[in-house]
Structures are given as structure tokens and as C-alpha cells.
Design a protein around this motif. Structure first.
Motif, PDB file in Angstrom:
ATOM      1  N   ALA A  28     -25.436  11.295 -19.567  1.00 24.03           N
ATOM      2  CA  ALA A  28     -24.553  11.659 -19.957  1.00 24.03           C
ATOM      3  C   ALA A  28     -24.219  12.968 -18.839  1.00 24.03           C
ATOM      4  O   ALA A  28     -22.029  12.376 -18.491  1.00 24.03           O
ATOM      5  N   GLU A  29     -24.124  13.649 -17.988  1.00 27.37           N
ATOM      6  CA  GLU A  29     -23.759  14.625 -17.137  1.00 27.37           C
ATOM      7  C   GLU A  29     -23.752  13.317 -16.247  1.00 27.37           C
ATOM      8  O   GLU A  29     -22.734  13.432 -15.055  1.00 27.37           O
ATOM      9  N   CYS A  30     -24.686  12.870 -15.739  1.00 26.21           N
ATOM     10  CA  CYS A  30     -24.543  11.863 -14.644  1.00 26.21           C
ATOM     11  C   CYS A  30     -23.147  10.367 -15.091  1.00 26.21           C
ATOM     12  O   CYS A  30     -22.151  10.737 -13.956  1.00 26.21           O
ATOM     13  N   GLY A  31     -23.287  10.289 -16.310  1.00 32.43           N
ATOM     14  CA  GLY A  31     -21.561   9.502 -16.287  1.00 32.43           C
ATOM     15  C   GLY A  31     -20.293   9.789 -15.579  1.00 32.43           C
ATOM     16  O   GLY A  31     -19.510   9.432 -15.289  1.00 32.43           O
ATOM     17  N   GLN A  32     -20.544  11.356 -16.350  1.00 29.34           N
ATOM     18  CA  GLN A  32     -19.329  12.117 -16.355  1.00 29.34           C
ATOM     19  C   GLN A  32     -18.907  12.435 -14.698  1.00 29.34           C
ATOM     20  O   GLN A  32     -18.330  12.443 -14.486  1.00 29.34           O
ATOM     21  N   ILE A  33     -20.267  12.693 -14.234  1.00 29.28           N
ATOM     22  CA  ILE A  33     -20.602  13.135 -12.333  1.00 29.28           C
ATOM     23  C   ILE A  33     -19.429  11.980 -11.540  1.00 29.28           C
ATOM     24  O   ILE A  33     -18.595  12.235 -10.611  1.00 29.28           O
ATOM     25  N   VAL A  34     -20.300  11.087 -11.722  1.00 32.44           N
ATOM     26  CA  VAL A  34     -19.566   9.742 -11.394  1.00 32.44           C
ATOM     27  C   VAL A  34     -18.889   8.972 -11.762  1.00 32.44           C
ATOM     28  O   VAL A  34     -18.137   8.910 -10.851  1.00 32.44           O
ATOM     29  N   GLY A  35     -18.093   9.280 -12.758  1.00 35.49           N
ATOM     30  CA  GLY A  35     -16.588   8.650 -13.206  1.00 35.49           C
ATOM     31  C   GLY A  35     -15.336   9.957 -12.200  1.00 35.49           C
ATOM     32  O   GLY A  35     -14.624   9.394 -12.146  1.00 35.49           O
ATOM     33  N   ALA A  36     -16.429  11.103 -12.022  1.00 30.56           N
ATOM     34  CA  ALA A  36     -15.083  12.024 -11.635  1.00 30.56           C
ATOM     35  C   ALA A  36     -14.947  11.406  -9.649  1.00 30.56           C
ATOM     36  O   ALA A  36     -14.088  11.782  -9.340  1.00 30.56           O
ATOM     37  N   GLY A  37     -16.363  10.797  -9.343  1.00 29.95           N
ATOM     38  CA  GLY A  37     -15.343   9.722  -7.852  1.00 29.95           C
ATOM     39  C   GLY A  37     -14.257   8.703  -8.057  1.00 29.95           C
ATOM     40  O   GLY A  37     -14.234   8.116  -8.710  1.00 29.95           O
ATOM     41  N   HIS A  38     -14.955   8.009  -6.470  1.00 28.75           N
ATOM     42  CA  HIS A  38     -14.145   6.870  -6.178  1.00 28.75           C
ATOM     43  C   HIS A  38     -15.012   6.303  -6.093  1.00 28.75           C
ATOM     44  O   HIS A  38     -16.312   6.630  -5.221  1.00 28.75           O
ATOM     45  N   VAL A  39     -14.908   4.492  -5.692  1.00 30.31           N
ATOM     46  CA  VAL A  39     -15.394   2.987  -5.404  1.00 30.31           C
ATOM     47  C   VAL A  39     -15.311   3.514  -3.877  1.00 30.31           C
ATOM     48  O   VAL A  39     -13.317   2.924  -4.091  1.00 30.31           O
ATOM     49  N   TYR A  40     -15.928   3.265  -2.593  1.00 28.64           N
ATOM     50  CA  TYR A  40     -14.922   3.094  -1.623  1.00 28.64           C
ATOM     51  C   TYR A  40     -15.923   1.836  -0.884  1.00 28.64           C
ATOM     52  O   TYR A  40     -17.037   1.003  -0.809  1.00 28.64           O
ATOM     53  N   ASP A  41     -15.549   0.861  -0.811  1.00 26.20           N
ATOM     54  CA  ASP A  41     -15.825  -0.235   0.192  1.00 26.20           C
ATOM     55  C   ASP A  41     -15.679   0.010   2.121  1.00 26.20           C
ATOM     56  O   ASP A  41     -14.325   0.268   2.871  1.00 26.20           O
ATOM     57  N   PHE A  42     -16.785  -0.269   2.691  1.00 23.52           N
ATOM     58  CA  PHE A  42     -16.959   0.233   4.592  1.00 23.52           C
ATOM     59  C   PHE A  42     -17.194  -1.084   4.950  1.00 23.52           C
ATOM     60  O   PHE A  42     -18.117  -1.727   4.653  1.00 23.52           O
ATOM     61  N   ALA A  43     -16.559  -1.845   5.606  1.00 25.87           N
ATOM     62  CA  ALA A  43     -16.568  -2.668   6.196  1.00 25.87           C
ATOM     63  C   ALA A  43     -17.387  -3.251   7.400  1.00 25.87           C
ATOM     64  O   ALA A  43     -17.695  -1.273   7.954  1.00 25.87           O
ATOM     65  N   GLN A  44     -18.636  -3.632   8.092  1.00 28.62           N
ATOM     66  CA  GLN A  44     -19.641  -3.912   8.459  1.00 28.62           C
ATOM     67  C   GLN A  44     -18.642  -3.014  10.669  1.00 28.62           C
ATOM     68  O   GLN A  44     -17.941  -3.617  10.986  1.00 28.62           O
ATOM     69  N   GLY A  45     -19.547  -1.290  10.805  1.00 32.91           N
ATOM     70  CA  GLY A  45     -18.809  -0.927  12.313  1.00 32.91           C
ATOM     71  C   GLY A  45     -17.980  -0.218  11.533  1.00 32.91           C
ATOM     72  O   GLY A  45     -17.334   0.649  12.725  1.00 32.91           O
ATOM     73  N   SER A  46     -16.721   0.172  10.402  1.00 31.81           N
ATOM     74  CA  SER A  46     -16.050   1.495  10.015  1.00 31.81           C
ATOM     75  C   SER A  46     -16.939   2.542   9.348  1.00 31.81           C
ATOM     76  O   SER A  46     -18.346   2.692  10.082  1.00 31.81           O
ATOM     77  N   TYR A  47     -17.040   3.269   9.826  1.00 29.63           N
ATOM     78  CA  TYR A  47     -17.356   5.415   9.478  1.00 29.63           C
ATOM     79  C   TYR A  47     -16.892   5.584   8.342  1.00 29.63           C
ATOM     80  O   TYR A  47     -15.702   5.827   7.481  1.00 29.63           O
ATOM     81  N   PHE A  48     -17.789   6.016   7.606  1.00 28.74           N
ATOM     82  CA  PHE A  48     -17.070   6.972   6.404  1.00 28.74           C
ATOM     83  C   PHE A  48     -17.136   8.389   7.042  1.00 28.74           C
ATOM     84  O   PHE A  48     -15.948   8.701   6.228  1.00 28.74           O
ATOM     85  N   PHE A  49     -17.260   8.858   8.184  1.00 33.34           N
ATOM     86  CA  PHE A  49     -16.640   9.719   8.762  1.00 33.34           C
ATOM     87  C   PHE A  49     -17.075  10.386   9.941  1.00 33.34           C
ATOM     88  O   PHE A  49     -18.209   9.453  10.352  1.00 33.34           O
ATOM     89  N   ARG A  50     -16.386  10.848  10.910  1.00 31.90           N
ATOM     90  CA  ARG A  50     -17.174  10.892  11.924  1.00 31.90           C
ATOM     91  C   ARG A  50     -16.976  12.501  12.882  1.00 31.90           C
ATOM     92  O   ARG A  50     -16.515  13.616  12.393  1.00 31.90           O
ATOM     93  N   GLN A  51     -18.202  12.523  13.707  1.00 30.03           N
ATOM     94  CA  GLN A  51     -18.284  13.796  14.511  1.00 30.03           C
ATOM     95  C   GLN A  51     -17.447  15.003  14.219  1.00 30.03           C
ATOM     96  O   GLN A  51     -16.186  13.988  15.282  1.00 30.03           O
ATOM     97  N   GLY A  52     -17.469  15.711  14.191  1.00 28.22           N
ATOM     98  CA  GLY A  52     -16.048  16.878  14.261  1.00 28.22           C
ATOM     99  C   GLY A  52     -15.306  17.038  13.254  1.00 28.22           C
ATOM    100  O   GLY A  52     -14.564  17.868  13.422  1.00 28.22           O
ATOM    101  N   GLU A  53     -14.772  15.895  12.284  1.00 20.92           N
ATOM    102  CA  GLU A  53     -14.112  16.094  11.704  1.00 20.92           C
ATOM    103  C   GLU A  53     -14.883  17.038  10.106  1.00 20.92           C
ATOM    104  O   GLU A  53     -15.192  17.344  10.372  1.00 20.92           O
ATOM    105  N   ASP A  54     -13.532  17.339   9.467  1.00 20.59           N
ATOM    106  CA  ASP A  54     -13.459  18.288   8.721  1.00 20.59           C
ATOM    107  C   ASP A  54     -14.178  17.749   7.776  1.00 20.59           C
ATOM    108  O   ASP A  54     -14.302  16.081   7.459  1.00 20.59           O
ATOM    109  N   SER A  55     -15.925  18.002   6.795  1.00 22.51           N
ATOM    110  CA  SER A  55     -15.958  17.833   5.742  1.00 22.51           C
ATOM    111  C   SER A  55     -15.753  17.791   4.554  1.00 22.51           C
ATOM    112  O   SER A  55     -15.697  18.067   3.584  1.00 22.51           O
ATOM    113  N   THR A  56     -14.276  16.967   4.452  1.00 22.50           N
ATOM    114  CA  THR A  56     -13.252  16.941   3.327  1.00 22.50           C
ATOM    115  C   THR A  56     -14.664  15.441   2.412  1.00 22.50           C
ATOM    116  O   THR A  56     -14.167  16.314   1.363  1.00 22.50           O
ATOM    117  N   MET A  57     -15.189  14.943   2.161  1.00 19.81           N
ATOM    118  CA  MET A  57     -15.998  13.985   1.585  1.00 19.81           C
ATOM    119  C   MET A  57     -17.363  13.814   1.388  1.00 19.81           C
ATOM    120  O   MET A  57     -17.439  14.473   2.457  1.00 19.81           O
TER     121      MET A  57
END
Length: 240
Positions: A28-57
Motif C-alpha cells: 500500500a505504501e509503495c502504491g501511494q509513493i509511486v502514484g505520487a510520481g510521474h512516468v518519463y520517457d527518455f530517448a537514447q542519448g538524452s539526459y536525465f540530468f547534467r553535471q552541475g544542475e540543481d538536483s530538482t528530480m
């Protein structure tokens, strides 16, 4: 990059609960926590984040593989690790509100569940086990980095390459007729960046091992044919 809604938590919980951040949580806890997130698609070669950026995600991979790398002050790129499904990206940094010290790149099409830093902080206040898991992850990542620094400082290049291949086998190994295939794109330059050496040394070592019948190489692929030989070399044990 895009995210899409609605998200069915039940579809993602089996993979996400493999991440250390979600250990010892009820379904139940897992379901609630996962439900609070979003699903993201990343193409090959794209970045989740880059060095030096603010860690917002922060993210947990559900499909695909990502490469974590860092550019040193003198401009050299170092590959820190590869992550696959069930592993977290940016978790330790986001929990500590410090900039990302490295970049995370999708080396193949990826799907991940992501949370904003503020959302995860709120969830941790509501679920103490989640916060405890986050603290444990900070310690584990620190210990892993210390171990890698020790490898670079004390081990021969051949040992470092052997240990790097064995780490990748544990993460992405797949049994095939010849032995165990590291089931991800892997170039000799990648191995050089993982082990703090150069392309010449890695090419020389892999060619030597291939001639000895320990490994087989293909286009950006490596298969371990005699993994026990690499274990002995990596751990500095008597050669079987």
C-alpha cells in the motif's frame, strides 16, 4: 523527454521495489509513493540530468539503461557506473539538496518514474521507512565511491579492467552459448573511462584475454567465456 498520465502504480511497483529506496515498505505504501510520481520517457542519448544542475528530480528506472559520467576539472570524462531497471538516479543528491555531481545519460530508450525533490521530502515525512532507506543509500553510495577510489589508487590496470567487467556481468549478464554476455553496448573507450586508463591499454588487455580464450568480443559487446579466470585476476587470487 515527456511524462504521461494516468499512471497505474501496480504496473511499476514490482520493478521499483527492487530499488534500495523502497525496501521494507508495504504494498500500500509503495502504491501511494509511486502514484505520487510521474512516468518519463527518455530517448537514447538524452539526459536525465547534467553535471552541475540543481538536483530538482530523482528517478527509478523501469526500462532501459543509463550511464553515469563525470567531467573532471581538466576536461576528461570518467564513467562512474551503469544503471538498469530497479536502480535509482539522482536520489542521493536530491535528498541532500546539492547540485548533481555527474550526468546521467540514457544509452538506450528508457522509462523511469520520477519525483520532484519537494514531493519526495513530503513523502519521507509521511513514511519514516522511506527516509531511513534514503539515509542508508547515502552511506552505501559513499562506501562504493571510496572502494572505487581505492581500486584506482592501488590496483594494476589489468585488475581494474577485470573487476569492471565482473561488475557489469553482475548487473547485466545474460547466459549465452559461449558463456555470459554483458547485455549492453560497451566500447573499449567506455571501459577505459570506467577504469582510469586509456584506449591503448584496454585494447591490449582485451586482445590478450581474447587470444587466451577468456573472453570473446564483438561490435560493442563482450562475452566472458572463462569468468573464473577474471575473478582470480580481479581478486589477486592464484590462477586456476
Amino acid at each position: 523527454m515527456c511524462y504521461h498520465r494516468p499512471m497505474l502504480a501496480a504496473d511499476y511497483c514490482p520493478v521499483i521495489t527492487r530499488c534500495a529506496l523502497f525496501q521494507d515498505l508495504s504494498p500500500a505504501e509503495c502504491g501511494q509513493i509511486v502514484g505520487a510520481g510521474h512516468v518519463y520517457d527518455f530517448a537514447q542519448g538524452s539526459y536525465f540530468f547534467r553535471q552541475g544542475e540543481d538536483s530538482t528530480m530523482l528517478y527509478v528506472l523501469t526500462v532501459g539503461r543509463a550511464k553515469l559520467s563525470q567531467v573532471t576539472p581538466d576536461g576528461q570524462q570518467v564513467i562512474v557506473a551503469y544503471f538498469g531497471p530497479g536502480e535509482g538516479l539522482g536520489i542521493v543528491m536530491a535528498l541532500n539538496d546539492v547540485p548533481y555531481p555527474l550526468s546521467a545519460e540514457a544509452i538506450e530508450p528508457c522509462v523511469a518514474v520520477g519525483w520532484s525533490r519537494e514531493t519526495m521530502h513530503s513523502l519521507m515525512r509521511e513514511h519514516p521507512q522511506l527516509a531511513l532507506n534514503g539515509m542508508r543509500m547515502v552511506g552505501q553510495r559513499f562506501a562504493a565511491m571510496q572502494h572505487r577510489f581505492q581500486e584506482l589508487a592501488t590496483q594494476r590496470v589489468e585488475q581494474r579492467v577485470a573487476r569492471a567487467l565482473l561488475r557489469l556481468v553482475r548487473q547485466f549478464g545474460r547466459r549465452v552459448e559461449e558463456g555470459v554476455l554483458i547485455d549492453m553496448p560497451l566500447s573499449r573507450e567506455d571501459l577505459a573511462q570506467m577504469t582510469g586508463t586509456n584506449l591503448y591499454n584496454v585494447s591490449r588487455i582485451l586482445s590478450k584475454w581474447e587470444q587466451a580464450g577468456w573472453i570473446a568480443t564483438g561490435r560493442r559487446q563482450i562475452t566472458l567465456k572463462q569468468a573464473h579466470k577474471l575473478v582470480a585476476l580481479g581478486e589477486d587470487l592464484p590462477m586456476p
